[in-house]
Design a protein around this motif. Structure first.
Motif, PDB file in Angstrom:
ATOM      1  N   ALA A  28      -0.771   5.927   5.085  1.00  0.00           N
ATOM      2  CA  ALA A  28      -1.910   7.364   4.131  1.00  0.00           C
ATOM      3  C   ALA A  28      -2.555   8.249   5.003  1.00  0.00           C
ATOM      4  N   GLU A  55      -4.024   4.808   0.570  1.00  0.00           N
ATOM      5  CA  GLU A  55      -5.026   5.834  -0.704  1.00  0.00           C
ATOM      6  C   GLU A  55      -5.886   5.978  -0.629  1.00  0.00           C
ATOM      7  N   ILE A  73      -1.801  14.273   0.491  1.00  0.00           N
ATOM      8  CA  ILE A  73      -1.690  13.037   0.911  1.00  0.00           C
ATOM      9  C   ILE A  73      -0.136  12.887   1.422  1.00  0.00           C
ATOM     10  N   ILE A  75       1.610   9.563   1.994  1.00  0.00           N
ATOM     11  CA  ILE A  75       1.589   8.490   2.183  1.00  0.00           C
ATOM     12  C   ILE A  75       3.502   7.569   2.287  1.00  0.00           C
ATOM     13  N   PRO A  85       2.317   5.178  -5.614  1.00  0.00           N
ATOM     14  CA  PRO A  85       0.871   4.926  -5.572  1.00  0.00           C
ATOM     15  C   PRO A  85       0.680   3.811  -6.709  1.00  0.00           C
ATOM     16  N   CYS A  89      -5.230   3.972  -7.115  1.00  0.00           N
ATOM     17  CA  CYS A  89      -5.222   5.357  -6.283  1.00  0.00           C
ATOM     18  C   CYS A  89      -5.041   6.204  -7.197  1.00  0.00           C
ATOM     19  N   MET A  93      -7.761   9.256  -6.401  1.00  0.00           N
ATOM     20  CA  MET A  93      -7.278  10.608  -6.322  1.00  0.00           C
ATOM     21  C   MET A  93      -6.910  12.253  -7.278  1.00  0.00           C
ATOM     22  N   VAL A 103       0.896  15.128  -3.310  1.00  0.00           N
ATOM     23  CA  VAL A 103       1.499  13.536  -2.987  1.00  0.00           C
ATOM     24  C   VAL A 103       2.246  13.797  -2.095  1.00  0.00           C
TER      25      VAL A 103
END
Ligand code: THU
Length: 133
Positions: A28, A55, A73, A75, A85, A89, A93, A103
């Motif tokens: 991540a 994450e 973010i 991933i 996720p 998470c 987040m 994301v």
């Protein structure tokens, strides 16, 4: 910071994973509003439930360094589908990075899809529910 640069950093962070049990590597890369990047990778141990996802490691590293405002973010995992996720998470987040966080979910081929955090966890629980002044 271009989206593809953050994608590359997340893919690179996968190399630092310690997935002795699942063999599933996740990386991540979290981007702050002022352009700093914090990376994470999943860390497993023999008490499986104590596993730390990529994450959450990235978010906790950033929080520990005093960061509070986050933009995106990325991933990455070696799955055919875009990595999605886990519930734990998502809760971390949305609480610490906010519902507007972008994301970026990356698959094994490096292709990616971007969604807003609020679309990954609608009707989320947060501190507003706690009536302790
Ligand atoms: N994992 C992550 O690190 N992030 C995700 O988004 C999904 C799952 C990890 C946890 C565990 O080490 C392995 O992937 C298999 O679940």
């Amino acid at each position: 910071m271009k989206k593809n640069d953050l994608v590359k950093i997340a893919i690179d962070a996968k190399k630092k994973a310690l997935p002795q049990f699942s063999k599933f590597h996740v990386g991540a890369a979290l981007l702050t509003n002022d352009g700093k990047i914090f990376t994470g990778a999943n860390i497993e141990n023999s008490s499986y439930g104590l596993t730390l996802c990529a994450e959450r490691l990235a978010v906790f590293k950033a929080l520990h360094d005093g960061e509070r405002n986050f933009k995106k973010i990325a991933i990455a995992a070696d799955s055919e589908n875009y990595i999605s996720p886990c519930g734990a998470c998502r809760q971390i987040m949305i609480e610490f990075c906010g519902p507007e966080l972008e994301v970026i979910m990356i698959n094994s081929k490096g292709k990616h899809k971007t969604v807003k955090m609020k679309d990954l966890l609608p009707y989320s629980f947060d501190k507003e529910f706690l009536n302790n002044e």
